[in-house]
Design an enzyme around this catalytic site. Structure first.
Site: not given
Length: 370
Positions: A258, A339, A177
């Site tokens: 992502e 996170d 992340d």
């Protein structure tokens, strides 16, 4: 699998020696672009027929072919924008970098450079090769190069290529992340904080605002130096983070990131927007990807939707699950750093997409109606 890397090498020659060739190359580039833009022609072969003999009068044949190729690529980019109803103008350069191929430049075993110019070959030019780039010269295949002048110094950006064998997958999946509070957090519990970065970004932002409001010539020169200093700072931090991430992941693993396209359009507070717009998340992704490929680690991407709102334990999705740095599930009361929870969700989402989830089917996500 092919790896491609560019090495920025300083050349031991004065800018005045190569400047006439660059200016001639630039004039040729602008001439071809004007010809192609007016006739709406981006085809390399067609442009070569129209412009070759005019350019050949003041450029060597290899550089003539090179500049035609470069101009056709620039025109193709402009016409593609126009096709998609975006503003496209005629390509024009003030000082165009020269693209060299294997016929127009060479490097000897003792690292002496030979370059084609409008006044013939320049030979036995010394190269200043940093230790970091030496391995490319030793074991990689040299491809094309771009010669340019930066701050009155001459640089050759050399493209290197190397074939590496694909590593056998071990099934180990690591989600990463990326964010503002922590620049990167991995699902195997590694944190790469952003405190130093946030402090430095605020410092640069304050200084930039002060210089912009001043508006003097000195302030503008300072702004330019500040911009270059920021770029070096960001690049160094991203290199260090990507290196640390890859060091802790074994060969044959898969890294999942992502897809952050459109992240800059997110509705955030002013302080968060400033931090977001002053950091290169794409550069960090590039560095992670390159280092992963070298080590034999695969890269995958997943949709970023709900990764920060979803509970990595029970799968319950709710906007109020996350409050700044902490995550607390409203359904199962699971608590974790927000996170780290997101990085685990990235990993789970990738596993789910390949039907490899290590959670039972009864634990599918429940989305709260908001």
């Amino acid at each position: 699998m092919k790896l491609i890397q560019t090495a920025k090498i300083k050349i031991d020659m004065s800018a005045s020696e190569i400047l006439p060739t660059i200016q001639a190359y630039t004039n040729a580039f602008n001439f071809i672009c004007e010809t192609g833009f007016l006739s709406k022609d981006k085809n390399k072969i067609s442009l070569q027929k129209k412009t070759y003999y005019d350019i050949k009068e003041f450029l060597p044949s290899q550089l003539t072919i090179s500049v035609i190729t470069k101009a056709s690529e620039a025109l193709a980019s402009v016409f593609t924008k126009t096709k998609h109803k975006k503003l496209g103008s005629q390509p024009k350069s003030k000082l165009c970098s020269i693209r060299y191929d294997k016929n127009s430049y060479s490097i000897s075993k003792d690292n002496k450079l030979s370059l084609l110019t409008i006044s013939g070959r320049k030979r036995k030019i010394s190269l200043v090769i940093p230790k970091y780039y030496q391995e490319y010269f030793d074991s990689w295949k040299r491809k094309s190069a771009e010669l340019c002048i930066i701050k009155n110094k001459v640089y050759l950006h050399i493209v290197f290529e190397k074939e590496v064998a694909d590593a056998t997958s071990t099934g180990n999946i690591v989600g990463i992340d990326r964010g503002i509070n922590n620049l990167a957090v991995t699902s195997n519990n590694k944190f790469f904080g952003g405190k130093v970065v946030k402090k430095q970004v605020r410092k640069y932002q304050k200084l930039r605002s002060s210089l912009q409001s001043n508006g003097s010539k000195s302030a503008k020169r300072h702004l330019k130096r500040l911009s270059l200093k920021e770029q070096r700072f960001r690049r160094d931090i991203n290199h260090c983070i990507s290196k640390s991430i890859i060091r802790n992941i074994p060969v044959g693993s898969t890294i999942v990131l992502e897809d952050l396209k459109g992240i800059r359009k997110s509705k955030l507070r002013k302080a968060q927007r400033t931090m977001l717009n002053n950091w290169s998340f794409f550069q960090l992704e590039q560095f992670i990807t390159y280092k992963a490929m070298v080590k034999g680690i695969d890269m995958k991407h997943i949709d970023a939707a709900y990764t920060s709102q979803r509970c990595s334990k029970c799968g319950f999705v709710c906007k109020s699950n996350r409050k700044q740095h902490s995550f607390s599930c409203k359904q199962c009361s699971f608590k974790l750093n927000s996170d780290l929870n997101a990085s685990r969700n990235i990993r789970i989402k990738h596993l789910d997409s390949y039907k490899l989830s290590d959670r039972a089917d009864v634990n599918q996500p429940i989305v709260e109606a908001l």
